[in-house]
Design a protein around this motif. Structure first.
Motif, PDB file in Angstrom:
ATOM      1  N   ARG A   1       0.792  -1.208  -0.143  1.00 51.02           N
ATOM      2  CA  ARG A   1       0.165   0.197  -0.300  1.00 51.02           C
ATOM      3  C   ARG A   1       0.744   1.063  -0.075  1.00 51.02           C
ATOM      4  NH1 ARG A   1      -3.399  -3.035   3.073  1.00 51.02           N
ATOM      5  NH2 ARG A   1      -2.244  -2.829   4.999  1.00 51.02           N
ATOM      6  N   ALA A   2       1.646   1.070   0.796  1.00 52.29           N
ATOM      7  CA  ALA A   2       2.836   2.323   0.940  1.00 52.29           C
ATOM      8  C   ALA A   2       3.601   2.963  -0.359  1.00 52.29           C
ATOM      9  CB  ALA A   2       4.112   1.825   1.953  1.00 52.29           C
ATOM     10  N   CYS A   3       4.054   1.734  -1.164  1.00 55.15           N
ATOM     11  CA  CYS A   3       4.738   0.961  -2.248  1.00 55.15           C
ATOM     12  C   CYS A   3       3.082   2.293  -3.518  1.00 55.15           C
ATOM     13  CB  CYS A   3       4.987   0.819  -3.384  1.00 55.15           C
ATOM     14  SG  CYS A   3       5.952   0.529  -4.615  1.00 55.15           S
ATOM     15  N   ASP A   4       2.289   1.617  -3.450  1.00 57.57           N
ATOM     16  CA  ASP A   4       1.075   2.194  -4.785  1.00 57.57           C
ATOM     17  C   ASP A   4       1.280   4.024  -4.636  1.00 57.57           C
ATOM     18  OD1 ASP A   4       1.191  -0.392  -5.606  1.00 57.57           O
ATOM     19  OD2 ASP A   4      -0.867  -1.126  -4.921  1.00 57.57           O
ATOM     20  N   ALA A   5       1.088   3.822  -2.991  1.00 56.58           N
ATOM     21  CA  ALA A   5       0.917   5.459  -2.890  1.00 56.58           C
ATOM     22  C   ALA A   5       1.601   6.675  -3.244  1.00 56.58           C
ATOM     23  CB  ALA A   5       0.716   5.549  -0.936  1.00 56.58           C
ATOM     24  N   SER A   6       3.218   5.597  -3.102  1.00 57.34           N
ATOM     25  CA  SER A   6       4.274   6.578  -3.344  1.00 57.34           C
ATOM     26  C   SER A   6       4.451   6.695  -4.404  1.00 57.34           C
ATOM     27  CB  SER A   6       5.624   5.838  -2.701  1.00 57.34           C
ATOM     28  OG  SER A   6       5.252   5.579  -1.312  1.00 57.34           O
ATOM     29  N   LEU A   7       4.548   5.859  -5.337  1.00 55.98           N
ATOM     30  CA  LEU A   7       3.888   5.765  -7.357  1.00 55.98           C
ATOM     31  C   LEU A   7       2.988   6.573  -7.955  1.00 55.98           C
ATOM     32  CD1 LEU A   7       4.599   1.728  -8.413  1.00 55.98           C
ATOM     33  CD2 LEU A   7       5.751   3.287  -8.801  1.00 55.98           C
ATOM     34  N   ARG A   8       2.054   7.114  -7.098  1.00 53.92           N
ATOM     35  CA  ARG A   8       0.856   7.612  -7.260  1.00 53.92           C
ATOM     36  C   ARG A   8       1.798   9.490  -7.233  1.00 53.92           C
ATOM     37  NH1 ARG A   8      -2.933   4.497  -4.572  1.00 53.92           N
ATOM     38  NH2 ARG A   8      -2.421   5.355  -2.959  1.00 53.92           N
ATOM     39  N   ARG A   9       1.953   9.492  -5.919  1.00 52.18           N
ATOM     40  CA  ARG A   9       2.258  10.839  -5.746  1.00 52.18           C
ATOM     41  C   ARG A   9       3.400  11.443  -6.631  1.00 52.18           C
ATOM     42  NH1 ARG A   9       1.463   9.140   0.045  1.00 52.18           N
ATOM     43  NH2 ARG A   9       3.783   8.317  -0.138  1.00 52.18           N
ATOM     44  N   LEU A  10       4.251  10.491  -6.639  1.00 53.07           N
ATOM     45  CA  LEU A  10       5.607  10.724  -7.842  1.00 53.07           C
ATOM     46  C   LEU A  10       5.333  10.993  -9.131  1.00 53.07           C
ATOM     47  CD1 LEU A  10       8.377   8.552  -5.294  1.00 53.07           C
ATOM     48  CD2 LEU A  10       8.482  11.003  -5.898  1.00 53.07           C
ATOM     49  N   ALA A  11       4.431   9.593  -9.005  1.00 54.83           N
ATOM     50  CA  ALA A  11       3.876   9.473 -11.032  1.00 54.83           C
ATOM     51  C   ALA A  11       4.142   8.828 -12.048  1.00 54.83           C
ATOM     52  CB  ALA A  11       3.674  11.229 -11.278  1.00 54.83           C
ATOM     53  N   VAL A  12       5.794   8.525 -10.748  1.00 52.65           N
ATOM     54  CA  VAL A  12       6.413   7.830 -11.910  1.00 52.65           C
ATOM     55  C   VAL A  12       5.967   5.902 -11.845  1.00 52.65           C
ATOM     56  CG1 VAL A  12       8.084   8.979 -11.612  1.00 52.65           C
ATOM     57  CG2 VAL A  12       7.921   6.728  -9.806  1.00 52.65           C
ATOM     58  N   ASP A  13       6.867   5.780 -13.044  1.00 51.92           N
ATOM     59  CA  ASP A  13       6.730   3.541 -13.133  1.00 51.92           C
ATOM     60  C   ASP A  13       6.215   2.793 -12.595  1.00 51.92           C
ATOM     61  OD1 ASP A  13       4.737   5.083 -15.645  1.00 51.92           O
ATOM     62  OD2 ASP A  13       6.268   4.732 -17.022  1.00 51.92           O
ATOM     63  N   ALA A  14       8.052   3.290 -11.722  1.00 53.72           N
ATOM     64  CA  ALA A  14       8.616   2.288 -11.104  1.00 53.72           C
ATOM     65  C   ALA A  14       9.384   3.020 -10.230  1.00 53.72           C
ATOM     66  CB  ALA A  14       9.259   1.314 -11.748  1.00 53.72           C
ATOM     67  N   ILE A  15       9.393   2.897  -8.880  1.00 58.86           N
ATOM     68  CA  ILE A  15      10.720   3.506  -7.913  1.00 58.86           C
ATOM     69  C   ILE A  15      11.806   3.234  -8.244  1.00 58.86           C
ATOM     70  CG2 ILE A  15      11.413   4.152  -5.251  1.00 58.86           C
ATOM     71  CD1 ILE A  15       7.862   4.123  -5.144  1.00 58.86           C
ATOM     72  N   ASP A  16      13.206   3.412  -8.382  1.00 61.36           N
ATOM     73  CA  ASP A  16      14.431   2.985  -8.216  1.00 61.36           C
ATOM     74  C   ASP A  16      14.882   2.136  -6.788  1.00 61.36           C
ATOM     75  OD1 ASP A  16      15.533   3.731 -10.324  1.00 61.36           O
ATOM     76  OD2 ASP A  16      14.086   5.694 -10.434  1.00 61.36           O
ATOM     77  N   ILE A  17      14.747   2.261  -6.031  1.00 57.79           N
ATOM     78  CA  ILE A  17      15.027   2.274  -4.730  1.00 57.79           C
ATOM     79  C   ILE A  17      14.140   2.500  -3.751  1.00 57.79           C
ATOM     80  CG2 ILE A  17      16.430   1.528  -2.882  1.00 57.79           C
ATOM     81  CD1 ILE A  17      18.816   3.281  -4.771  1.00 57.79           C
ATOM     82  N   PHE A  18      13.927   1.323  -3.179  1.00 51.38           N
ATOM     83  CA  PHE A  18      12.098   1.695  -2.273  1.00 51.38           C
ATOM     84  C   PHE A  18      12.478   0.715  -0.816  1.00 51.38           C
ATOM     85  CE2 PHE A  18       8.525   0.197  -0.008  1.00 51.38           C
ATOM     86  CZ  PHE A  18       7.164   1.608   0.073  1.00 51.38           C
ATOM     87  N   TYR A  19      12.833   1.781  -0.055  1.00 47.62           N
ATOM     88  CA  TYR A  19      13.658   1.000   1.256  1.00 47.62           C
ATOM     89  C   TYR A  19      12.457   0.514   2.492  1.00 47.62           C
ATOM     90  CZ  TYR A  19      17.716   4.486   0.915  1.00 47.62           C
ATOM     91  OH  TYR A  19      18.556   4.486   0.206  1.00 47.62           O
ATOM     92  N   LEU A  20      12.285  -0.362   2.971  1.00 46.55           N
ATOM     93  CA  LEU A  20      11.949  -0.878   4.303  1.00 46.55           C
ATOM     94  C   LEU A  20      12.140   0.252   5.181  1.00 46.55           C
ATOM     95  CD1 LEU A  20      10.207  -3.033   4.992  1.00 46.55           C
ATOM     96  CD2 LEU A  20      12.804  -4.331   6.202  1.00 46.55           C
ATOM     97  N   ALA A  21      11.396   1.288   5.556  1.00 43.06           N
ATOM     98  CA  ALA A  21      11.629   2.473   6.267  1.00 43.06           C
ATOM     99  C   ALA A  21      12.255   1.556   7.919  1.00 43.06           C
ATOM    100  CB  ALA A  21      10.137   3.282   6.926  1.00 43.06           C
ATOM    101  N   GLY A  22      11.686   0.485   8.449  1.00 43.33           N
ATOM    102  CA  GLY A  22      12.696   0.232   9.553  1.00 43.33           C
ATOM    103  C   GLY A  22      12.299  -1.078   9.539  1.00 43.33           C
ATOM    104  N   ILE A  23      12.374  -1.728  10.695  1.00 47.13           N
ATOM    105  CA  ILE A  23      12.605  -3.148  10.979  1.00 47.13           C
ATOM    106  C   ILE A  23      11.482  -3.310  12.183  1.00 47.13           C
ATOM    107  CG2 ILE A  23      13.656  -5.464  12.213  1.00 47.13           C
ATOM    108  CD1 ILE A  23      14.799  -4.543   8.670  1.00 47.13           C
ATOM    109  N   ASP A  24      10.510  -3.768  11.230  1.00 43.05           N
ATOM    110  CA  ASP A  24       9.630  -3.566  12.511  1.00 43.05           C
ATOM    111  C   ASP A  24       9.287  -5.244  12.930  1.00 43.05           C
ATOM    112  OD1 ASP A  24       6.985  -4.952  13.191  1.00 43.05           O
ATOM    113  OD2 ASP A  24       5.837  -4.376  11.562  1.00 43.05           O
TER     114      ASP A  24
END
Ligand SMILES: NC(=O)c1ccc[n+]([C@@H]2O[C@H](COP(=O)([O-])OP(=O)(O)OC[C@H]3O[C@@H](n4cnc5c(N)ncnc54)[C@H](OP(=O)(O)O)[C@@H]3O)[C@@H](O)[C@H]2O)c1
Length: 325
Positions: free
Chosen positions: A102-125
């Motif tokens: 869900r976070a990735c889809d939201a970032s893709l929409r906001r950035l308006a790009v087809d793919a994100i080059d590096i998507f980090y896990l923001a922290g270790i759960d």
């Protein structure tokens, strides 16, 4: 510019990236237009990697960066996988694959790009095995939504476990002359695995510019007022080290900040991502790639800032996942 590389298999790019924290208002008010002007100027100066997080001012940052980079060849790195409190503030890591998707889809929409080059896990759960979180990111790679997997603030052991599940290309870790703790385990592990080390807070949140000698220099809304790095006892503790480093900077006719970035750029496999909201500071930082340090100068800097000479704040990995830090 020297070159960085995204993991073992990814593209090469100029080794100094742009962080975006200072553009979010975390460090005091930032002009509304600062994001687009700073990102565009950074591109003009040869920067080809922009590092950010989806959680900033619920997505404003990603929207503005997405607009500013349109049509440019630049690596986009962003983060996802946070829980949020009642007021929308980050309240810890959420490493469940569904939350990451869900976070990735939201970032893709906001950035308006087809793919994100590096998507980090923001922290270790702590509730989710890192293998499961990275497996979730792997599905996003398979779906073409992200190109490379990143981890943020992971231990060497977590990095090894994650990398065994799916190749990790980048590890974001706090690393600077004042915070060298990662040299013990995370950095050598990243190097051994061919993982790019993205040096967060490369100027120790501004301390390594030598311009902040009192917490009173910070704006009332600046989150660093609550950071122990900026408390009087730490400022006093590091003051003589900053003066000694300033002496070397003066001998080389560069600013202290530029010297600190040049030291990071001299470390193999390390990509610093300083942030600034000031166009002049951006130019000064970008010029760090032109500073060459001799082995003797590096030794001198490392003797001024031995491991453990900072506040140790970088070892508290929850700082970025809780409000106000
Ligand atoms: N968990 C994670 O993965 C994580 C955590 C923290 C940070 N990060 C990444 O690291 C990036 C950088 O971190 P950061 O912004 O916290 O710290 P930083 O880059 O070490 O320091 C930023 C501060 O330094 C000042 N500065 C920059 N260049 C300067 C210059 N030439 N002269 C004087 N002051 C200068 C900026 O003020 P001015 O605006 O006045 O220039 C700003 O207040 C972030 O944007 C983010 O991408 C990642």
């Amino acid at each position: 510019m020297g070159t960085g590389k995204v993991g073992l298999a990814g593209p090469a790019f100029p080794a100094l990236g742009l962080g975006c924290n200072a553009l979010t208002g975390e460090y005091g008010p930032a002009d509304k237009t600062a994001i687009s002007t700073t990102v565009r100027r950074a591109l003009d100066l040869g920067v080809r990697m922009i590092d950010m997080a989806g959680a900033h001012r619920p997505g404003d940052l990603e929207r503005a960066v997405g607009k500013a980079i349109r049509g440019s060849r630049v690596l986009i790195a962003t983060r996802g996988g946070l829980r949020f409190g009642a007021a929308g503030e980050p309240a810890g890591a959420d490493g469940r694959p569904g939350a990451l998707a869900r976070a990735c889809d939201a970032s893709l929409r906001r950035l308006a790009v087809d793919a994100i080059d590096i998507f980090y896990l923001a922290g270790i759960d702590p509730r989710v095995p890192v293998e499961e979180s990275v497996g979730g990111l792997g599905q996003l790679v398979d779906a073409g939504k992200i190109r490379y997997i990143g981890l943020s603030q992971a231990s060497a052991e977590e990095l090894r476990r994650a990398h065994a599940e799916r190749p990790v290309a980048a590890l974001a870790l706090e690393y600077s002359l004042l915070e060298r703790g990662a040299e013990a385990a995370e950095l050598p592990t990243a190097r051994a695995l061919g993982v790019t080390a993205v040096a967060s807070r490369p100027l120790a949140r501004g301390l390594l510019t030598g311009r902040i000698s009192s917490v009173d220099h910070l704006h009332v809304d600046d989150v660093r007022r609550d950071d122990r790095r900026f408390q009087p006892e730490n400022l006093e503790h590091i003051g003589h080290r900053l003066l000694a480093a300033q002496q070397l900077a003066a001998e080389k006719h560069v600013s202290l900040g530029r010297l600190a970035l040049a030291w990071l750029l001299a470390q193999p496999g390390v990509v610093p991502v300083p942030s600034t909201r000031d166009p002049l500071h951006l130019e000064m930082d970008a010029a760090a790639v032109k500073v060459r340090l001799t082995a003797e100068e590096r030794d001198r800097l490392e003797a001024i800032f031995p491991t453990g000479s900072g506040s140790g704040a970088a070892r508290r990995r929850d700082d970025d996942l809780t409000p106000g830090r």
